[in-house]
Scaffold this motif. Structure first.
Motif, PDB file in Angstrom:
ATOM      1  N   GLN A  91       0.819  -1.214   0.000  1.00  0.00           N
ATOM      2  CA  GLN A  91       0.000   0.000   0.000  1.00  0.00           C
ATOM      3  C   GLN A  91       0.852   1.263   0.000  1.00  0.00           C
ATOM      4  OE1 GLN A  91      -2.468   0.387   3.478  1.00  0.00           O
ATOM      5  NE2 GLN A  91      -3.457   2.249   2.775  1.00  0.00           N
ATOM      6  N   ARG A  92       2.014   1.220   0.695  1.00  0.00           N
ATOM      7  CA  ARG A  92       2.755   2.456   0.941  1.00  0.00           C
ATOM      8  C   ARG A  92       4.028   2.623   0.123  1.00  0.00           C
ATOM      9  NH1 ARG A  92       1.032   0.933   6.257  1.00  0.00           N
ATOM     10  NH2 ARG A  92       2.910  -0.340   6.515  1.00  0.00           N
ATOM     11  N   ARG A 139      -0.085  -6.093  -6.317  1.00  0.00           N
ATOM     12  CA  ARG A 139      -1.305  -5.737  -5.582  1.00  0.00           C
ATOM     13  C   ARG A 139      -2.485  -6.554  -6.080  1.00  0.00           C
ATOM     14  NH1 ARG A 139      -0.235   0.838  -5.864  1.00  0.00           N
ATOM     15  NH2 ARG A 139       0.942   1.018  -3.897  1.00  0.00           N
ATOM     16  N   SER A 192      -9.080  -2.716   6.404  1.00  0.00           N
ATOM     17  CA  SER A 192      -9.812  -1.769   5.578  1.00  0.00           C
ATOM     18  C   SER A 192     -11.288  -1.729   5.947  1.00  0.00           C
ATOM     19  CB  SER A 192      -9.661  -2.148   4.098  1.00  0.00           C
ATOM     20  OG  SER A 192     -10.226  -3.433   3.862  1.00  0.00           O
TER      21      SER A 192
END
Length: 321
Positions: A91-92, A139, A192
């Motif tokens: 994600q980062r 991803r 999430s």
């Protein structure tokens, strides 16, 4: 560089080594360093394996290992499991890619800021494109694996990304109810969750924070027992004590975010997901909770200084049966 990478996982390394020593009834010094595999180390290995499979027919143009390792190290914030580390890193990691005034890409060596690990991207734009193509594919692939629940489906999904041998290993884990869908997909849905609120403070990371120790006490237990993130499910009614550590100099404010899941918490209106202000007593950051609802739950510590988010611990997962 090696020392820098080790510093990024120092807390988790120490905690895992201590847990291994406790299980082996040995001293910490008796547990060799090479025997300890942190979530960051394992996540990097998985990501590199995924890259190797994706560029098996074009190995000369695959993203280089030092870029993946550096961005993963920068992205890691102390997650306690491989699943959490993978989710957070993917994600980062692209947020740590810098651009100068001319629009050139810059990924500095953390131990020598003048060295640019992405210097070859300037003369070969396909290398930059290949990195972003790989990140997008990683991803997508992990998200696909996370949706599978049947062991054979997990094998089929994983084999496309990691090869048959690794996929069969995943299938074997699935048959023992430790599937990749549970390890990774559970983390995705938990972290999430729609009721999990976004940190309301502007970010100004000036230090680090960690949940340094968690203990629990249940009925029939005379003393607190140490708890590890995403460990075996606890009984209801157990008392939990969370201790956090930070290198942010006081004064600062402490907030805790608890995110519950499951039908019981939903029915009771206790999904939570907001931020509870904590206290600092005699320099100690502690927080107490109780296991009241079946399901997987997370807690994270936030350090706020001068109205800015200065550090956050990363989530700790508590399972309740």
């Amino acid at each position: 560089y090696t020392n820098w990478f080790r510093s990024r996982m120092e807390t988790s390394f120490r905690q895992i080594r201590e847990a291994m020593a406790l299980e082996a009834k040995a001293s910490v010094e008796e547990i060799p360093s090479y025997a300890v595999k942190t979530p960051l180390q394992q996540a990097v290995q998985i990501l590199k394996r995924h890259r190797d499979m994706m560029f098996a027919d074009d190995p000369e143009h695959k993203p280089i290992s030092v870029i993946i390792t550096t961005l993963a190290g920068l992205s890691y914030i102390g997650e306690r499991s491989v699943a959490e580390a993978l989710a957070g890193i993917l994600q980062r990691m692209d947020s740590y890619i810098k651009y100068d005034a001319q629009g050139s890409v810059f990924i500095p060596n953390p131990t020598d800021p003048q060295e640019n690990f992405a210097d070859r991207w300037r003369g070969a734009p396909e290398k930059r494109a290949n990195f972003y193509n790989w990140l997008r594919k990683a991803r997508e692939d992990f998200a696909t694996i996370a949706t599978q629940h049947h062991p054979q489906r997990i094998v089929e999904a994983a084999s496309q990304s990691f090869g048959e041998r690794q996929a069969r290993a995943a299938g074997a884990l699935a048959n023992r109810s430790i599937s990749l869908a549970g390890l990774y997909g559970g983390a995705i849905s938990l972290f999430s969750a729609a009721h999990k609120q976004t940190a309301p403070w502007p970010t100004n990371r000036t230090g680090t924070a960690s949940i340094s120790e968690v203990t629990w006490t249940g009925k029939g237990f005379s003393r607190p027992l140490r708890l590890h993130s995403n460990g075996q499910p606890l009984m209801k009614g157990a008392a939990l004590k969370f201790e956090a550590a930070t290198n942010i100099p006081p004064p600062y404010e402490v907030y805790w975010q608890v995110v519950n899941t499951g039908n019981e918490a939903t029915a009771a209106g206790q999904l939570r997901g907001g931020f509870d202000k904590g206290t600092v007593e005699r320099g100690s950051i502690t927080h107490r909770e109780a296991t009241g609802y079946s399901g997987a739950h997370t807690i994270e510590c936030f350090i706020v200084k001068d109205r800015h988010l200065a550090a956050r611990s990363g989530v700790f997962v508590v399972n309740v049966r």
